[in-house]
Design an enzyme around this catalytic site. Structure first.
Site, PDB file in Angstrom:
ATOM      1  N   ASP A 216     -21.508  47.979  23.439  1.00 56.87           N
ATOM      2  CA  ASP A 216     -22.074  47.711  22.119  1.00 56.87           C
ATOM      3  C   ASP A 216     -23.601  47.777  22.205  1.00 56.87           C
ATOM      4  O   ASP A 216     -24.209  47.243  23.137  1.00 56.87           O
ATOM      5  CB  ASP A 216     -21.627  46.314  21.674  1.00 56.87           C
ATOM      6  CG  ASP A 216     -22.047  45.975  20.264  1.00 56.87           C
ATOM      7  OD1 ASP A 216     -21.592  46.659  19.346  1.00 56.87           O
ATOM      8  OD2 ASP A 216     -22.834  45.023  20.102  1.00 56.87           O
TER       9      ASP A 216
ATOM     10  N   GLU B 252     -23.007  52.905  22.032  1.00 58.47           N
ATOM     11  CA  GLU B 252     -23.829  53.231  20.874  1.00 58.47           C
ATOM     12  C   GLU B 252     -25.276  53.492  21.312  1.00 58.47           C
ATOM     13  O   GLU B 252     -25.895  52.609  21.906  1.00 58.47           O
ATOM     14  CB  GLU B 252     -23.826  52.067  19.886  1.00 58.47           C
ATOM     15  CG  GLU B 252     -22.460  51.742  19.315  1.00 58.47           C
ATOM     16  CD  GLU B 252     -22.501  50.480  18.464  1.00 58.47           C
ATOM     17  OE1 GLU B 252     -22.136  50.549  17.279  1.00 58.47           O
ATOM     18  OE2 GLU B 252     -22.903  49.425  18.984  1.00 58.47           O
TER      19      GLU B 252
END
Length: 630
Positions: free
Chosen positions: A321, A350
């Site tokens: 994340d 990400e």
């Protein structure tokens, strides 16, 4: 003082932080160099209100140690930490087990908890990362619907149930995953997170970490007994493995749920977090804090934790994340260490932050900085080109936008430098995760309902199908939000992190309502898995194999030439985003077999309608056609 802790004197390189259990003794070690005094308090059971206190001894490199003689198998413990005259109780950040809601850590004897045949169970055959087809799902969403036919609704054990069906006989659950043909299940956070009382039926995505090395208890049938979550988590992994499916964990080392009350900050105040020149916590996560991955003992914790999940739980991949909040050196070390454990492990994340960070940009793992690494990143450029923005009314290639052909081509080649006009951030196609929706933002079908209210339901279904067909036929790593294959909806909720089962559940009755789309996506997955030329992981191979063709407006077409013996010698893929039928001129005068049209995918070439074509072909509106030569 915090800067001093990064010096050699305070860096501990041992692999025994936390507890090391044996039948005869248990050794506790915790890194807390600035604390005045640390004690261990041992509880006989998860519901004990008082325990036995033992003082620890401070040894080298800021580590406190205690050796207790005797058998402490699966008992519970915490640390009592004295700092500036104030004593606080906290779980160990390295604890591998816990009671409900992480109130107590646990001295774990894994051998007494493991499912039968855990150590020797059969894992799926290794594949290249570009051969992966990732299916993202939340534990509760998978089974919580009343029509799922699954008994262990919202639990790890839901993934172990076979032969589950809706009341109307539609296949659900594990058998659905096998039938669809995906290779990897990506589980939204399944470590212990802090936003839920684990003893109550509540909902959250789980992006609020508490104990990083402990399975979340709300997904276990008993959240209080720490052995249950461990065994049931492993049963889930084992069952998925034995059914040919790899398991990916969504990990969130970039921030914690709270700051001052977190175990990290109690044990070493402010060390684990980034702060500004005035000592204030910085907030690159958008959640109130950000973890300082660049500090030696923070980096060690992240790497140790990833290695633990890889070894003890046999996890096959990790999705990071907000990966730009991690410094590149930490991610390189993660990559190196897990590849030693299992070369097949897939790592992706990400390539952005959740806000301004104090980590310099040159140290962040952003789009482009992954070049040449075995780390993949989400391709939001392709996502936006396909559908427009995430939550608004803007249009992309498949739902009425104009001028997106070049961006679609950049995604089709896997983000590599294909030529001087078609290029993006990747060195090799395996570095890009191709997707069009995920747990964040509107579901794909909800996006089309919002951005295309004047289109017919059938047109929006065809948009959904066309979008996924681009993802599943492009070079790179395809990623599907769970349920998109049956036009999942969250009733227009774009941020459903705590919206509960009624909004988030997979409604399995939609599978019978949208059978044709499901079968189409299933067929594309089977085609991709059968054709190595669709899963290249070298930029030169892509440039040599793929040739874009002249095509009408709002249409992208290309030819793939294969040198692999099991492949068709040539594939021709045509994406038509027009609302009307178009005529496409074939690249030669040979006869081509039609293996996918607007209705179905059939590798034997027995699709409804025409079986072959020559010279030209009519491509239906909002559809992908695929043709081949044997």
């Amino acid at each position: 003082m915090v800067e001093i802790l990064d010096t050699h004197e305070f860096i501990y390189n041992g692999n025994d932080l936390g507890t090391v259990y044996s039948h005869d003794n248990t050794i506790f070690k915790v890194w807390a160099p600035t604390i005045d005094k640390v004690s261990v308090i041992v509880y006989n059971s998860f519901n004990d209100k008082s325990g036995q206190k033992y003082e620890m001894n401070k040894i080298e490199n800021g580590v406190w140690e205690l050796k207790l003689i005797g058998n402490y198998k699966n008992k519970y413990y915490n640390y009592l930490v004295l700092n500036d005259g104030i004593e606080r109780e906290t779980p160990d950040i390295y604890t591998k087990g816990a009671s409900d809601s992480g109130k107590k850590g646990m001295i774990v004897d894994f051998s007494s908890i493991n499912p039968d045949n855990w150590e020797n169970h059969k894992r799926p055959t290794s594949i290249n990362r570009t051969e992966s087809i990732i299916y993202e799902i939340h534990i509760r969403d998978f089974s919580s619907s009343e029509d799922s036919g699954i008994k262990s609704k919202g639990k790890y054990l839901a993934f172990t149930e076979k032969n589950t069906k809706t009341p109307n006989g539609v296949i659900t659950g594990l058998d659905h995953l096998k039938d669809l043909g995906i290779t990897h299940v990506h589980l939204l956070p399944v470590y212990d997170f802090a936003s839920l009382d684990e003893t109550k039926e509540r909902y959250n995505w789980g992006y609020d970490p508490y104990l990083y090395n402990v399975p979340e208890g709300s997904y276990a049938t008993n959240s209080s007994d720490g052995t249950v979550r461990i065994k049931e988590f492993k049963l889930m992994v084992q069952t998925l493995h034995e059914n040919g499916i790899f398991v990916i964990m969504d990990v969130v080392y970039n921030h914690t749920f709270t700051k001052e009350s977190s175990p990290m900050d109690i044990l070493v105040p402010k060390y684990y977090y980034r702060t500004d020149d005035d000592g204030n916590y910085t907030n690159g996560s958008g959640c109130g804090n950000e973890i300082a991955s660049e500090k030696p003992m923070v980096r060690k914790f992240i790497v140790d934790s990833i290695k633990f999940w890889s070894q003890e739980y046999k996890i096959d991949g990790f999705r990071f994340d907000l990966m730009s909040l991690y410094d590149i050196d930490t991610m390189r070390e993660v990559e190196n260490e897990v590849k030693i454990i299992n070369p097949n492990i897939i790592i992706y994340g990400e390539p952005w932050t959740g806000g301004p960070t104090s980590l310099p940009e040159y140290r962040q793992l952003r789009k482009g900085s992954q070049r040449g690494m075995q780390i993949s990143i989400f391709n939001d450029d392709l996502r936006n080109a396909i559908k427009g923005d995430n939550d608004g009314n803007s249009l992309g290639f498949v739902n009425g936008g104009e001028g997106f052909e070049l961006e679609i081509k950049k995604g089709i080649v896997g983000g590599i430098r294909y030529n001087n006009s078609i290029y993006n951030f990747a060195q090799n196609p395996g570095e890009t995760i191709n997707y069009v929706s995920s747990h964040d933002n509107l579901c794909l079908y909800d996006k089309f309902e919002k951005s295309n209210p004047n289109n017919t339901p059938l047109e929006r279904e065809k948009m959904n199908r066309l979008a996924l067909s681009i993802v599943l036929t492009s070079q790179g790593v395809p990623f599907i939000q769970g349920g998109t294959e049956i036009l999942r909806t969250k009733q227009g909720n774009h941020n459903s992190y705590n919206a509960g089962d009624m909004i988030n559940k997979i409604s399995w009755d939609r599978k019978s309502e949208f059978t044709e789309t499901y079968e189409y996506i299933k067929g594309l997955i089977a085609l991709r898995k059968s054709q190595k030329v669709l899963t290249l992981d070298n930029d030169n191979d892509v440039r040599n194999s793929l040739k874009f063709l002249e095509s009408p407006y709002k249409c992208v077409a290309y030819e793939l030439t294969s040198t692999f013996t099991d492949d068709y010698s040539k594939l021709l893929i045509i994406h038509n985003a027009n609302k009307n039928e178009i005529k496409f001129i074939m690249p030669d005068t040979d006869e081509w077999l039609i293996i996918a049209n607007e209705f179905e995918v059939n590798m034997r070439g027995v699709c409804r309608g025409a079986k072959t074509c020559q010279n030209e072909i009519l491509i239906s509106s909002l559809s992908t056609f695929i043709l081949c030569k044997s």
